[in-house]
Structures are given as C-alpha cells and as structure tokens.
Design an enzyme around this catalytic site. Structure first.
Site, PDB file in Angstrom:
ATOM      1  N   LEU A  84      38.067  46.013  35.138  1.00 16.30           N
ATOM      2  CA  LEU A  84      37.642  47.634  34.780  1.00 16.30           C
ATOM      3  C   LEU A  84      37.403  48.542  35.885  1.00 16.30           C
ATOM      4  O   LEU A  84      37.305  49.586  35.537  1.00 16.30           O
ATOM      5  CB  LEU A  84      36.196  47.352  34.275  1.00 16.30           C
ATOM      6  CG  LEU A  84      36.058  46.577  33.132  1.00 16.30           C
ATOM      7  CD1 LEU A  84      34.517  46.635  32.491  1.00 16.30           C
ATOM      8  CD2 LEU A  84      37.154  46.831  31.938  1.00 16.30           C
ATOM      9  N   GLU A 127      47.416  39.144  22.821  1.00 15.65           N
ATOM     10  CA  GLU A 127      47.212  38.975  24.441  1.00 15.65           C
ATOM     11  C   GLU A 127      47.344  37.643  24.726  1.00 15.65           C
ATOM     12  O   GLU A 127      48.343  37.259  25.997  1.00 15.65           O
ATOM     13  CB  GLU A 127      45.880  39.493  24.875  1.00 15.65           C
ATOM     14  CG  GLU A 127      45.534  40.705  24.598  1.00 15.65           C
ATOM     15  CD  GLU A 127      44.069  41.218  24.957  1.00 15.65           C
ATOM     16  OE1 GLU A 127      43.661  42.383  24.855  1.00 15.65           O
ATOM     17  OE2 GLU A 127      43.068  40.337  25.062  1.00 15.65           O
ATOM     18  N   HIS A 152      46.467  46.097  28.192  1.00 17.77           N
ATOM     19  CA  HIS A 152      45.434  47.006  27.388  1.00 17.77           C
ATOM     20  C   HIS A 152      45.099  46.638  25.899  1.00 17.77           C
ATOM     21  O   HIS A 152      46.489  46.442  25.294  1.00 17.77           O
ATOM     22  CB  HIS A 152      45.882  48.523  27.723  1.00 17.77           C
ATOM     23  CG  HIS A 152      44.586  49.716  27.203  1.00 17.77           C
ATOM     24  ND1 HIS A 152      43.637  49.685  27.930  1.00 17.77           N
ATOM     25  CD2 HIS A 152      44.795  50.191  26.186  1.00 17.77           C
ATOM     26  CE1 HIS A 152      42.895  50.781  27.241  1.00 17.77           C
ATOM     27  NE2 HIS A 152      43.473  50.978  26.030  1.00 17.77           N
ATOM     28  N   THR A 186      38.478  35.136  29.445  1.00 15.71           N
ATOM     29  CA  THR A 186      39.358  34.394  28.615  1.00 15.71           C
ATOM     30  C   THR A 186      40.878  34.751  28.832  1.00 15.71           C
ATOM     31  O   THR A 186      41.618  33.625  28.562  1.00 15.71           O
ATOM     32  CB  THR A 186      38.949  34.813  27.065  1.00 15.71           C
ATOM     33  OG1 THR A 186      39.447  36.302  26.851  1.00 15.71           O
ATOM     34  CG2 THR A 186      37.504  34.498  26.721  1.00 15.71           C
TER      35      THR A 186
END
Length: 187
Positions: A84, A173, A103, A13
């Site tokens: 990740l 974000e 983050h 996303t």
C-alpha cells in the site's frame, strides 16, 4: 536464476500464490518477502512457506533502507502484492520495467491513492459498472499510472456485494499474476 522480492502490506494471499507457483515451477526464486508493517499477515505466510521475511516500514523505504536491502540481496525483480505504500523513485529508477503491481480494477478507473481492496470494489458497485477485473502494470513514480501489461475482466452482477465481487476479482489475480511475472522474468 532470477531473484524476486515480494512487497506486501496485508494478509498475503497473492504473495502465497506467487511463492507456491515459483516453488513448483522452479523458474525463479522468491528470495524475500518484505512486509511494510509488523502486524501484516504475510509475515506468518512467509514463515509457513519457508521464505525469509523482513519488515521495512514506509519510513524505511523513504530513508533508503529498502533500496539498500534490495541491492545487498541481489534482487532482480520486484513484485507488489497488496503493497500500500508508494515505491520511492530511487527504487523505480534502479529497476526499470522490473517492478510490477496488480490492481483490483480496470485502470484507469478506480485507481490512485486510497483506492485499494474493498474501497475499489465498493466504488465499482457505487458507480454502477457492469464489468470489473484486474490490471497488471509496471510501477512508475505515480500510483496506478505505470504502463499496462495485462487486463482481465469479469462481470459485475446485479446482486453483487463488495465481497462477492472481490472473490471474482481474486480469482483473476490468482490465475494471471504468477504467469505474467514468469513471462516478464524470462524476457
């Protein structure tokens, strides 16, 4: 025009928001999306957005395949968007202050290996925090220890669940990450 590679492991996303932002603005090109696993949802998003995508597994990062790929494709700037795996030192050193990560907490709280996605939001709620947010930072040799570029906050509400808190953090974000990337690329 600066060439960006987005590294992602999940649904993508944030990657999609970043691609759309630069497609609209025309201030940089998202030249590649690199997925760390063949089942990552970001691969389908990349196809819909007409951005080339390559799968390079964590082993491919460790072996130097990713480093060679970035250099061969003349990548100027690297953006982690739900990636990740640890970025190998070779890449970190080759791109000083040209690799950024986002983050989903106010670092240094709730950072480090294993602290990603819902794990972070669950930990924030379990700790009884009254605020959360995002940290945009440069990537260093250690998880979540690079220099901060921007932090943005949101409240943690008394009736929050991990999902409702995640939704509020995602809004931050989507709002800040593309703009910060653009400012850094223009430096």
């Amino acid at each position: 025009m600066k060439r960006i590679a987005i590294l992602a492991s999940g649904t993508g996303t944030n990657a999609e928001r970043i691609v759309r932002y630069f497609q609209e603005k025309g201030t940089a090109e998202v030249a590649w999306i690199i997925a760390s696993r063949a089942s990552a949802g970001v691969i389908e998003r990349a196809a819909r957005l007409h951005v080339p995508c390559k799968v390079i597994t964590p082993d491919g990062f460790a072996s130097g395949e990713a480093f060679r790929f970035l250099k061969e494709n003349e990548i100027d700037f690297i953006v982690l968007a739900g990636f990740l795996s640890r970025v190998p030192d070779e890449i970190v050193h080759a791109y000083p202050q040209k690799i950024v990560n986002i983050h989903p907490s106010l670092l240094p709280k709730f950072g480090g290996k294993g602290m990603y996605g819902m794990h972070v939001h669950e930990a924030v709620l379990a700790a009884g925090e009254t605020e959360s947010g995002i940290t945009i930072q440069y990537v260093s040799e250690k998880y979540d220890e690079g220099a901060f570029i921007l932090q943005a906050k949101c409240p943690v509400l008394s009736d929050d669940t991990p999902d409702t808190l995640a939704a509020r953090v995602h809004e931050l974000e989507y709002r800040y990450y593309p703009e910060v990337i653009e400012k850094l690329i223009k430096k």
